[in-house]
Design an enzyme around this catalytic site. Structure first.
Site, PDB file in Angstrom:
ATOM      1  N   PHE A  57      -4.289  -5.637 -15.294  1.00  0.00           N
ATOM      2  CA  PHE A  57      -3.667  -4.209 -14.462  1.00  0.00           C
ATOM      3  C   PHE A  57      -3.994  -3.943 -13.444  1.00  0.00           C
ATOM      4  O   PHE A  57      -5.342  -3.412 -13.064  1.00  0.00           O
ATOM      5  CB  PHE A  57      -4.112  -2.659 -15.234  1.00  0.00           C
ATOM      6  CG  PHE A  57      -2.941  -1.763 -15.513  1.00  0.00           C
ATOM      7  CD1 PHE A  57      -1.965  -1.853 -15.216  1.00  0.00           C
ATOM      8  CD2 PHE A  57      -4.108  -0.817 -14.628  1.00  0.00           C
ATOM      9  CE1 PHE A  57      -1.343  -0.579 -14.450  1.00  0.00           C
ATOM     10  CE2 PHE A  57      -3.250   0.635 -14.470  1.00  0.00           C
ATOM     11  CZ  PHE A  57      -2.236   0.714 -14.037  1.00  0.00           C
ATOM     12  N   GLN A  58      -3.073  -3.998 -12.240  1.00  0.00           N
ATOM     13  CA  GLN A  58      -3.305  -3.198 -10.912  1.00  0.00           C
ATOM     14  C   GLN A  58      -4.384  -4.000 -10.219  1.00  0.00           C
ATOM     15  O   GLN A  58      -4.788  -4.249  -9.392  1.00  0.00           O
ATOM     16  CB  GLN A  58      -3.894  -1.872 -10.994  1.00  0.00           C
ATOM     17  CG  GLN A  58      -3.009  -1.319 -11.202  1.00  0.00           C
ATOM     18  CD  GLN A  58      -3.169   0.029 -11.260  1.00  0.00           C
ATOM     19  OE1 GLN A  58      -4.281   1.383 -10.860  1.00  0.00           O
ATOM     20  NE2 GLN A  58      -2.197   1.406 -10.991  1.00  0.00           N
TER      21      GLN A  58
ATOM     22  N   MET B  64      18.336   3.817  17.626  1.00  0.00           N
ATOM     23  CA  MET B  64      17.858   3.052  18.456  1.00  0.00           C
ATOM     24  C   MET B  64      19.026   0.902  17.933  1.00  0.00           C
ATOM     25  O   MET B  64      19.984   1.037  18.915  1.00  0.00           O
ATOM     26  CB  MET B  64      16.380   2.726  18.318  1.00  0.00           C
ATOM     27  CG  MET B  64      16.501   1.350  19.106  1.00  0.00           C
ATOM     28  SD  MET B  64      16.482   1.321  20.999  1.00  0.00           S
ATOM     29  CE  MET B  64      15.798   2.284  21.525  1.00  0.00           C
TER      30      MET B  64
ATOM     31  N   GLU C  84      -0.451   5.536   0.840  1.00  0.00           N
ATOM     32  CA  GLU C  84      -1.687   5.298   1.014  1.00  0.00           C
ATOM     33  C   GLU C  84      -1.186   4.562   2.292  1.00  0.00           C
ATOM     34  O   GLU C  84      -2.064   4.072   3.425  1.00  0.00           O
ATOM     35  CB  GLU C  84      -2.223   4.024   0.482  1.00  0.00           C
ATOM     36  CG  GLU C  84      -2.311   4.227  -0.707  1.00  0.00           C
ATOM     37  CD  GLU C  84      -1.802   5.083  -2.118  1.00  0.00           C
ATOM     38  OE1 GLU C  84      -0.706   4.689  -1.840  1.00  0.00           O
ATOM     39  OE2 GLU C  84      -2.060   4.760  -3.357  1.00  0.00           O
TER      40      GLU C  84
ATOM     41  N   LYS D 223     -14.452  -2.627  -9.000  1.00  0.00           N
ATOM     42  CA  LYS D 223     -15.015  -1.723  -9.664  1.00  0.00           C
ATOM     43  C   LYS D 223     -16.638  -2.002 -10.101  1.00  0.00           C
ATOM     44  O   LYS D 223     -17.278  -1.373 -10.369  1.00  0.00           O
ATOM     45  CB  LYS D 223     -14.077  -1.513 -10.609  1.00  0.00           C
ATOM     46  CG  LYS D 223     -14.538   0.006 -11.476  1.00  0.00           C
ATOM     47  CD  LYS D 223     -13.482   0.604 -11.771  1.00  0.00           C
ATOM     48  CE  LYS D 223     -14.501   1.522 -12.684  1.00  0.00           C
ATOM     49  NZ  LYS D 223     -13.061   2.686 -12.520  1.00  0.00           N
TER      50      LYS D 223
HETATM   51  C1  LIG Z   1      10.155   0.650   8.242  1.00  0.00           C
HETATM   52  C2  LIG Z   1      11.055   0.168   9.714  1.00  0.00           C
HETATM   53  N1  LIG Z   1      12.331  -0.019   8.730  1.00  0.00           N
HETATM   54  C3  LIG Z   1      13.279  -0.462   9.911  1.00  0.00           C
HETATM   55  C4  LIG Z   1      13.027  -0.326  11.403  1.00  0.00           C
HETATM   56  C5  LIG Z   1      14.551  -0.615  12.414  1.00  0.00           C
HETATM   57  N2  LIG Z   1      14.657  -0.026  12.942  1.00  0.00           N
HETATM   58  C6  LIG Z   1      14.019   0.165  14.652  1.00  0.00           C
HETATM   59  S1  LIG Z   1      14.522   2.436  15.189  1.00  0.00           S
HETATM   60  C7  LIG Z   1      15.636   2.143  14.334  1.00  0.00           C
HETATM   61  C8  LIG Z   1      16.381   3.252  14.565  1.00  0.00           C
HETATM   62  C9  LIG Z   1      14.937   4.719  13.935  1.00  0.00           C
HETATM   63  O1  LIG Z   1      15.991   5.882  13.735  1.00  0.00           O
HETATM   64  P1  LIG Z   1      15.557   7.415  13.986  1.00  0.00           P
HETATM   65  O2  LIG Z   1      14.054   7.163  13.501  1.00  0.00           O
HETATM   66  O3  LIG Z   1      16.356   8.304  13.339  1.00  0.00           O
HETATM   67  O4  LIG Z   1      15.604   7.631  15.814  1.00  0.00           O
HETATM   68  P2  LIG Z   1      16.267   6.911  17.126  1.00  0.00           P
HETATM   69  O5  LIG Z   1      16.313   5.465  17.104  1.00  0.00           O
HETATM   70  O6  LIG Z   1      17.615   7.637  16.599  1.00  0.00           O
HETATM   71  O7  LIG Z   1      15.687   7.869  17.575  1.00  0.00           O
HETATM   72  C10 LIG Z   1      14.859   1.667  12.558  1.00  0.00           C
HETATM   73  C11 LIG Z   1      16.216   1.821  12.112  1.00  0.00           C
HETATM   74  C12 LIG Z   1      11.737  -0.033  12.050  1.00  0.00           C
HETATM   75  N3  LIG Z   1      11.371  -0.035  13.145  1.00  0.00           N
HETATM   76  N4  LIG Z   1      10.507   0.483  10.945  1.00  0.00           N
END
Ligand SMILES: Cc1ncc(C[n+]2csc(CCOP(=O)(O)OP(=O)(O)O)c2C)c(N)n1
Length: 563
Positions: free
Chosen positions: A112-113, A477, A50, A162
């Protein structure tokens, strides 16, 4: 004419000009899916999670310039949409999410749900409804679409028990929605516009700043014309990329934490900022106290609560960006362009110097691939014409820096909430909206694994998307912040153990290509993009490459860490 609630729902969605919805069924919505199956003119795309449905609906709205629609079941189906709804809320994207609910008689019984999805999403929707009376179903749906796309757009949720869906009632198409308590103001105040024109005339170091509001109000043309008429350099927020042609000489690049040096310096030294459709988020302003200290600020926004929210504004204009910019342009056209360009050459020379001395740069050697190089080559190979969705992290920033968007609605990213896992379902939604376009998802190896199951949606629904994975085997990042601010203690960011993305693509029925040699980047991109169907192109890139320039959190935007 008597119809069931499910039939009314489908009629009402179609009456809004929507041709595609994204969904996933369950016990509470089975009647709706049963009804949808009878309507060839309303395509239902079965996602695999979803969260994928809401991100796809979000991107569909952006690429199609309409409202995106998602349909999910009660309980876990509904809770799985929360991230996507919150993302659309942050980015002001018009979307209507229909959730199934237990029958009205069971609400409050911990059935439920059963979840209180209206309560859960109250803070992250523009508005939401629980329909308790079948007679109110049609007008509630109409109102939901009206609210989602009027004023400052946003997501609206409609919770459908529903028994309401199964009820048989007399149906008449409702009258157009009129709400006494909700009347967004589109028409800007004329006096403020004259004031803005006078300010533009007396400015010596003006900059224009475009945000997502320009894109949602389709005001790029007016925005661009004003910049051209007065020869004003332009920058944009992440959400505003494409509001002004990215290949134009007066385009400064993105503003903010990972903005270009010249964009940040220009804002820092400007004496006037014409800002349209931006909310001055902290990623854009850096330290608010030190933001644009010499500038008078004109801010145009449809949402009065966005004005003066974070920074002091000298000429607030509440109204639709397109209308306001068109009116300003009209007033300007009545005068001589030279009146708006005094001392402009000196200002442009100064900006050009910033561009020459401190451009965006990276060093592509012979050994390992630089991620920036992949994006730059992607831009060249696609001639800048692709719709690009991104994940979140370094990949998102490199896409923003090195893919130059000439048109609006071509850059689709989770800007405000920054949701990893957004890009792949978003690419699918964009492709559903624009089957004529090449759609590319620029991804990190971490983010792509968050909604990788949507590869199956792309393939099963014949929505060909091309995925470029910048694989640095890190949550890049976060690793970058650890490098800069945590003494290189790379806690919980190593992704060395990873799936074989080529085999993973093949397991889903897609094609996969892998490249680890800089000499083969262009060829891999050409092959991948020219291969029919959904394709993963995995690039093994420099592990510890960082995004520069960078404004450390809390710093002034003119205080940038450079490479
Ligand atoms: C759902 C979610 N969880 C955690 C984060 C925190 N976060 C921001 S950037 C990042 C790293 C992303 O890694 P990747 O997808 O490998 O991309 P890169 O930065 O290496 O290009 C994280 C964990 C986020 N933005 N979204």
């Amino acid at each position: 004419m008597k119809l069931t609630g499910a039939q009314i729902l489908v009629q009402m969605i179609k009456s809004q000009g929507v041709d595609t919805i994204f969904g996933y069924p369950g016990g509470a919505t089975i009647d709706i899916h049963d009804e949808l199956d009878r309507h060839d003119d309303l395509r239902h795309i079965l996602v695999r999670h979803e969260q994928g449905a809401v991100h796809a609906a979000d991107a569909y709205a952006r690429a199609h310039k309409t409202v995106g629609v998602a349909l999910v079941t009660s309980g876990p189906g509904a809770t799985n949409t929360v991230t996507g709804i919150a993302s659309a809320h942050s980015d002001s994207i018009p979307m209507v999410v229909f959730t199934g609910q237990v029958p009205t008689g069971l609400i409050g019984n911990d059935a439920f749900q059963e979840v209180d999805i209206v309560g859960i999403t109250r803070p992250c929707t523009k508005h939401n409804y629980l329909v308790k009376d079948p007679k109110k179903l049609a007008c509630t749906i109409q109102e939901a679409f009206h609210i989602a796309q009027s004023g400052r757009p946003g997501p609206v949720l409609v919770d459908l028990p529903k028994d309401i869906i199964q009820a048989q009632i007399e149906f008449n198409m409702p009258e157009p929605t009129r709400m006494r308590s909700y009347k967004p103001n589109y028409k800007p105040n004329k006096k403020q516009m004259s004031k803005a024109v006078e300010m533009l005339k007396s400015a010596r170091r003006p900059v224009m700043l475009g945000g997502g509001g320009i894109i949602s109000s389709q005001a790029s043309e007016e925005f661009t014309k004003i910049a051209k008429l007065a020869n004003i350099p332009v920058t944009g927020t992440l959400m505003g990329l494409g509001s002004y042609p990215g290949s134009d000489d007066n385009w400064l690049g993105m503003l903010g934490m990972h903005g270009t040096y010249r964009a940040n310096m220009s804002i820092g030294h400007s004496d006037l900022i014409l800002a349209a459709g931006v909310r001055f988020d902290d990623r854009v302003t850096g330290n608010i106290e030190k933001f644009a200290p010499q500038a008078q600020i004109i801010q145009i926004d449809i949402d009065p609560t966005s004005i003066h929210k974070n920074i002091e504004v000298h000429c607030p204009i509440v109204g639709d960006c397109k209308m306001a910019l068109a009116d300003i342009l009209d007033l300007m056209e009545k005068e001589s362009p030279a009146d708006f360009q005094q001392d402009r050459e000196a200002w442009l020379d100064r900006i050009n110097e910033w561009k020459q001395t401190t451009p965006l740069k990276y060093d592509q050697g012979y050994d390992t691939i630089k991620p920036q190089y992949v994006v730059e080559k992607l831009y060249e190979v696609t001639e800048g014409k692709a719709i690009v969705s991104t994940e979140v992290g370094q990949n998102q920033m490199w896409a923003a820096q090195y893919y130059h968007f000439d048109e609006p609605n071509h850059f689709i990213t989770s800007g405000g909430l920054g949701v990893m896992g957004f890009g792949l379902p978003a690419a699918i939604g964009a492709k559903a909206a624009r089957p004529d376009k090449l759609v590319v998802n620029i991804a990190g190896d971490g983010s792509i694994q968050m909604n990788i199951q949507e590869l199956m949606t792309a393939i099963a629904s014949d929505l060909d998307v091309k995925i470029v994975i910048l694989n640095n085997r890190f949550l890049g990042m976060v690793r970058q912040w650890q490098e800069l601010f945590y003494d290189k203690a790379y806690a919980s960011t190593d992704l060395e153990k990873a799936p074989d993305f080529v085999k993973l693509a093949e397991a889903y029925g897609a094609k996969g290509f892998k490249c680890d040699d800089p000499a083969n980047v262009t060829e891999t991109l050409k092959t991948g993009l020219n291969t029919p169907g959904t394709v993963i192109m995995e690039f093994i890139v420099e592990r510890e490459e960082s995004v520069y320039p960078m404004v450390p959190a809390g710093g002034a935007i003119t205080d940038m860490l450079l490479v």
